[in-house]
Scaffold this active site. Structure first.
Site, PDB file in Angstrom:
ATOM      1  CB  CYS D  20      -0.881   0.029   1.245  1.00  0.00           C
ATOM      2  SG  CYS D  20      -1.903  -1.433   1.418  1.00  0.00           S
ATOM      3  N   GLY D  46      -0.338   0.218  -5.142  1.00  0.00           N
ATOM      4  CA  GLY D  46      -1.688  -0.294  -4.914  1.00  0.00           C
ATOM      5  C   GLY D  46      -2.631   0.356  -5.892  1.00  0.00           C
ATOM      6  CG  ASN D 121       3.101   0.529   3.238  1.00  0.00           C
ATOM      7  OD1 ASN D 121       4.185   1.017   2.988  1.00  0.00           O
ATOM      8  ND2 ASN D 121       2.753  -0.667   2.797  1.00  0.00           N
ATOM      9  N   GLY D 122       1.787  -1.859   5.553  1.00  0.00           N
ATOM     10  CA  GLY D 122       2.514  -2.881   6.311  1.00  0.00           C
ATOM     11  C   GLY D 122       1.592  -4.030   6.641  1.00  0.00           C
ATOM     12  CE1 TYR D 261       7.845  -5.957 -10.038  1.00  0.00           C
ATOM     13  CE2 TYR D 261       6.647  -6.181  -7.976  1.00  0.00           C
ATOM     14  CZ  TYR D 261       6.654  -6.153  -9.355  1.00  0.00           C
ATOM     15  OH  TYR D 261       5.496  -6.320 -10.054  1.00  0.00           O
TER      16      TYR D 261
END
Lengths: 488, 488, 488, 488
Positions: D20, D46, D121-122, D261
């Site tokens: 995210c 996302g 985020n996580g 990535y």
């Protein structure tokens, strides 16, 4: 005759489908919004799609949408794309065969001499024949609408001025048409020589209006001026209105079924109020087909005025024994097969409390295939009615219409293959009575039908078609075909 | 009182907005499709949004959609996501304040002991007070619905079993509620101790049904078993039904306005048929407020049954003098300011032919703000009525409802600030008559109102609220606030 | 030259807009799905709308949709409406002027002798002139597309068989066209005598394919057979393929800009690989316009192959100094004026870490209005570039295209009103270099431009139009008009 | 590793799905439009859904939409519903399991002390354990998101002030989190003690910004201030920023796969430029796994920077041997089974002209299931490659991620069950080489991996999880489960 009475739309239609409505205005700054309102009032004449063409002195603008006027043409963005002080519109019953918007009117063409838009209510009975002739001369058709045939006839006319070309074109037509056309300078209105479909003239603070019915004048507070006459062509400009009668005048034959079912009760056509005619019908029906019963129940909503008349004529109390669910959209799908077989009452419900143990007279406007009548009678019986009598506010419908109404083919019309007693057995009523054709003529204040020169088009009841039916191979050769191709 | 009568939705509401409808079934393989049909029959209790929760033995499935049931829940894809032999549903009036789907019911929560869904018709008058207590204890609210308060009360209950927790929770509630709950094993139905909102029990081939009104049983051919009693909690499993009366039983006070306007005419509530009550009302009204006139015209559609009764009671003919356009979607926007000021008749039109020169009695169900009545009287006058008399099928509505009906604040209610004569002048009628409160009680077959122990909740007419109104600071302190926050 | 580089779509276009792509197949059961894939591979030639016409032995089916192929034509319901073993398709850049679907191809007409569909890549430079002639003869146009003019010419032809009528019609055309037509029995492919637009022939397990580019063969694993030749008409039936050369053959003049920008890098046209040509261009550019710098940065994505060639030719390292955001839909609107003025980097961002303190060579395919180049140079400077040099992979574009490419009018082309030094100042670079016209010819493996008989159409660089431009009043009279009306 | 490389979305995912992105701003009048732009720049983290919560001094506004930011949040009507000078937003990978918008962040709750919104985020590795505890205490969960667990922990905290409650809550969390919170007065940013996910601080003309990556600062021209430190909590008000380190500080373990990535090439994280790291990786890879070949071809687009580095390190020319079709929407469905089996090249095509007869080195970022690599190798062989060598820009991925990345379960990871030689055989390459773990550490400018105290989280390569995994039963008990439930 409201065919979706107890069933979802997956069933075959069991009604005469409404025709089209047309509306035009010249001389008002916000022409397109006014046309939107006019079409909204004519929505009962065609619910599936609508279009408007406007002209702003420089260019024509075209919008066509599928859906109710109130959902599609009330968006500001749509109306902003339709500037101008003149506009014409059309609302139609359906867009058959995946054709999508191609068949939605008004149609528009750019002629060598300028743009022209046309909206049509009716059906041209030699349209296919003319189409084949035109194709041989190089015409390309982009729709399956008979209205496009009219456009091509105008395009190929060898006359010079648009009004002359228009008259030249409609002179080649056979069938029923009420047309509204729009060129850069003129709005044109025309009715076929028999005047089968309605068209009237109105006035809104000096702006001219052409509309299928007077209820479309009422919605905007416009003044009714007069009906356009059978065979008349009116040409309207900023400077006024001219009237032409380019063809020999036959006796008028207005569609009598407009009074029975199509027109809105608050409209007046040819000096008759539709609601009043329907009440008269109910009273005639009570006189012709009396019955001893406890209550008169209308099949909502189209049977209601005749039921009021029947109650008044018979002295039997009028009761709302069937309650309508107004929230059924046209898209209601019965979700599973098991539910479809439950005989679900999506649209109407008997009010058992009023029905139980009673002798009930149901009043409906017509019987088409009979399947809907079967279901509603069954619903009355399940609600405990002691007797169920059906009275129909028109004669038996035995022949298809070729003049702009979508009817099943002849073999699907119950009355074309059964006697009244057989029909009564089929729909399982204790008694069944139809209005006579003379009773219907009396309800419109005629002494009766003049069989030598009938005063109305009543072909759906009598099979007496007032025009040649060229595309059908002539009127003696009416095929038992589905008439889905009818449009208008 | 149909507030969108002559106007678009941009105007302030001029009606009591319908409340919610609930429906549940346990023991039928295609539970969700049956709930869909039940909610469709209850659509008049809430048109804006709906939800269904089903349980298939393993997991709960939730679907909530904005729009009519027939448009949203009839898609196969939606129903395929709602497997199971038990399901409950809810239809609601509106989704206020941009909250979107958050407030659409049924609400669902995963408790430590398993999932639970709940659907609510009514309004909890101490919900905000309870919400604040719960937030202090750590509860997070994800909606503004009083129904979520009920869920949190269940979650925080120290009881063990779900039925005990449910009863523990509703024991803390004050106000009106008809609830349907669904756990993994049980469907629960409950009515508040006064039984203000309706709830009935039905049977479909052995499957149990809970529904707001009997018309939702009729649509699927289910059998009416009985009304759930005020203060009753029923617990339904595959093995049968148990009844609990956990609280002391006060005298029932069912909402009398359900008979006047909310319920569908074909429903029966507490052994009375709604249509028959409305006809009785019309007859009482004719007796209490006679008038010399030529015709009785209903304000469609809610005034129709009372108008039939009025005509029957007075001997004056019943006529459809106002024609309704059924195609008005809820989204019709009047496209331009100039058109908005034309007084466009989007939804109804006077049938001038019937009205002109006549003395007309209009029958409507109630007067809220009076703006709609003004417009419809004006329409009658423009159509040429010689006299216009208004008869209202209920007493003057003077106080807001706190029990699940969306009403304007008190100061906006015309009857709260004007005498009947002032109201008559305001809406410009020749005479105005309301039903008396005793007349209304007689129409439901009571001898009259028992002022010591009123048989119904009639607070909107009398200001006599049957419960404490904690969130309002008590019933002696009813503030003149908009009650848009009401939901249910 | 990717015009939406740094800006939203509200800005004026700053690119040559891609033309159209065509694809047809005959002899494969699932023809329409294969056409869908072929059009998907040609999406770079037109992103706004697409259409497919199929024939199943009995009737033609037509689908036209606005949006990407992958979103519109991959629905099962759409493909199910396109049965048949033969189908042709078209993808186009835009639907100008509110015309909506009317201008989306293939166009279809029902001729007297049967149906015919046509898809067109190119632009007819005497279409308006022909349209006026046809309108005078009675033709009605329902679109503004030059493709409809072709259809009408076929309709009005006095020849008998469809192939003869087709050849008769295209014999009257002037300009650029690669056409694919479909009748009941035949698929026809045709290229104008100069062969300005590409068209090739493929084979998929015995089914014949016509496609604008070879990448549309690759996507389905079809075998490349050969290019259709300039002036050739191929007629394909189940029994095989016939080739006709009905017109005198001028020297071919294929559009050289297809190599520079329009075609996909993996396509081969006239035996040249597009990616390889672009790398050659980069090497020629490095040779003609050397510069002392630290890194070569492509303007993504169209400048990348030439930048690789430039890096290889110059020995300067190739780096991705500008990062592209692939998620910019075509609908991204900058939400507020204040944000619009921030110079927001919606689509690309300089990678400051790589740019700061460096001497950068930017490689782009062309300069149209120059506004995009300005912004990207500015972005490089803000990222700390020490020097910014711009190298353009084509000669200056000085003249509009009339052969199927949407270009700004001449006066908006930066190179038409500025010298190279003035352009360098305008976009604020330290140096600016264009490829020479001979350098471009060398990149396609010609020794140079043969000015007596140019091997390609290079009018956008040279103003040397290979055909008369009748609608423009002849090629000596090219007006400075927007050519938005171009389509194809 | 771009899993939709050659296939439609019906196939199983063959990539590590992006996590995210979060973004917040305080102190700028048009806060929501700025957040929209920031989220647009983070779209690669996302793509499926996004949300924004703003506060205007009086109330919080919430909007959540499924779809790309540029399509959903750029509408004026949406942004007009998000007033205020502070706002936070979130973009997320997917909305699994029919949950629709319920799981879209930021989540918002009305606490007793006021509203609070949070974006995450996580992934919290003890979220389920905590959820069960909270449910027992009466908490009702309305989503399946671990973010809601954080909200409930704040709600149940016994501390008084919001910052204390926030710290109390996150002190109970285990796992990876970068959080942005918004109360009426404060914007809060927090990173977990290991700093697994990124979060940075920016400044836009005095307004504070929190963002997942620096590319979200660049898009609006904001200044990068610094990274938020592992274990740091920053509290931002109109008066400035405070920093807290409430927990003991372990050694940082930033996710090294972000460099490989996830992050955008133009972002800088912890003082390293992502593009530069990827080029370094390519050079390390060329050094560790040399090969004799004719050209280096990137698997677009994620393999491109490493391929450039590989080409530079090896001296083998860099060529675009695979061309990407940018028009593939995420919804492209291969329309029929027969076509699905054709091996259609929807997204990429080999440029046969460049490949034929050549020895090709393909460079990709990682191998997950291996199915995509198989297809692309096959495509190279069909295009005539003489040899195909694969070089992977990371070590073999052998273990699932529990820290906010959607990875297949362990048994589906090719490297967890095959040797490198077996993998080479499986994907049918002539040679296969991965980067070593030390090579990867060198590419981020570390001397190598410190096995005693690793500098990064590299659990996907090493199985060395830096936290306890409570919900998994501890890190010694990592189950081979699909981790679709991960979110964040």
């Amino acid at each position: 005759m409201d065919d979706s009475l107890l069933s979802g739309p997956e069933n075959e239609a069991d009604s005469f489908r409404d025709e089209c409505g047309v509306f035009g205005i010249l001389g008002r700054d916000d022409a397109a919004p006014v046309v939107t309102l006019g079409l909204h009032a004519l929505q009962h004449r065609g619910q599936e799609a609508a279009g408007i063409v406007s002209f702003d002195g420089t260019q024509f603008s075209v919008e066509r949408h599928i859906g109710l006027i109130g959902d599609t043409f009330t968006k500001r963005s749509v109306l902003d794309r339709l500037p101008g002080d003149r506009a014409i519109g059309h609302t139609r019953y359906s867009t058959t065969g995946g054709e999508g918007l191609r068949n939605v009117q008004p149609l528009f063409a750019e002629f060598a001499g300028g743009g022209f838009a046309i909206a049509h209510n009716g059906n041209i009975t030699n349209a296919l024949t003319k189409q084949r002739e035109l194709q041989k001369r190089g015409a390309i058709f982009s729709s399956t609408s008979d209205t496009e045939t009219i456009l091509h006839l105008i395009a190929f006319s060898e006359k010079t001025r648009i009004v002359e070309r228009f008259i030249d074109a409609i002179g080649q037509l056979e069938g029923a048409y009420s047309l509204v056309g729009l060129s850069q300078k003129k709005m044109i209105g025309a009715r076929d020589p028999l005047g089968i479909r309605p068209l009237c003239l109105g006035d809104l603070d000096g702006a001219y209006i052409l509309a299928s019915e007077t209820c479309a004048l009422d919605i905007i507070g416009a003044r009714f001026v007069r009906d356009i006459k059978p065979g008349e062509v009116v040409v309207i400009t900023e400077n006024g209105i001219e009237s032409h009668f380019p063809f020999e005048k036959p006796s008028p034959r207005f569609c009598i079924f407009e009074y029975v079912y199509f027109a809105r009760p608050d409209s007046n056509i040819e000096s008759r109020n539709v609601y009043e005619v329907r009440k008269n019908i109910g009273m005639e029906l009570a006189r012709e087909n009396p019955v001893d019963a406890d209550l008169v129940v209308p099949v909502p909503d189209s049977g209601t005025p005749a039921a009021i008349g029947f109650a008044e004529g018979s002295g039997i109390p009028f009761e709302l024994g069937i309650i309508r669910n107004h929230y059924v959209g046209r898209t209601f799908i019965q979700p599973t097969a098991s539910i479809r077989h439950m005989g679900v009452k999506l649209k109407h419900n008997a009010n058992r409390h009023m029905i139980e143990g009673k002798r009930v007279v149901l009043v409906d406007d017509s019987i088409v295939r009979g399947t809907t009548s079967q279901k509603i009678v069954q619903m009355m019986r399940e609600a405990g009615a002691k007797e169920v009598h059906m009275r129909i506010a028109s004669p038996p419908t035995m022949s298809p219409c070729f003049y702009g109404v979508d009817t099943p083919e002849k073999s699907k019309l119950l009355a074309s293959r059964m006697s009244i007693q057989e029909m009564a057995d089929f729909i399982r009523v204790d008694s069944l009575g139809f209005l006579t054709i003379d009773g219907l003529y009396r309800a419109v204040r005629e002494p009766g039908r003049n069989n030598e020169a009938p005063q109305f088009c009543d072909a759906c009841f009598t099979g007496d078609y007032p025009t040649v039916l060229t595309d059908q191979g002539g009127k003696d050769n009416v095929r038992s075909l589905s008439l889905l191709a009818n449009n208008g």
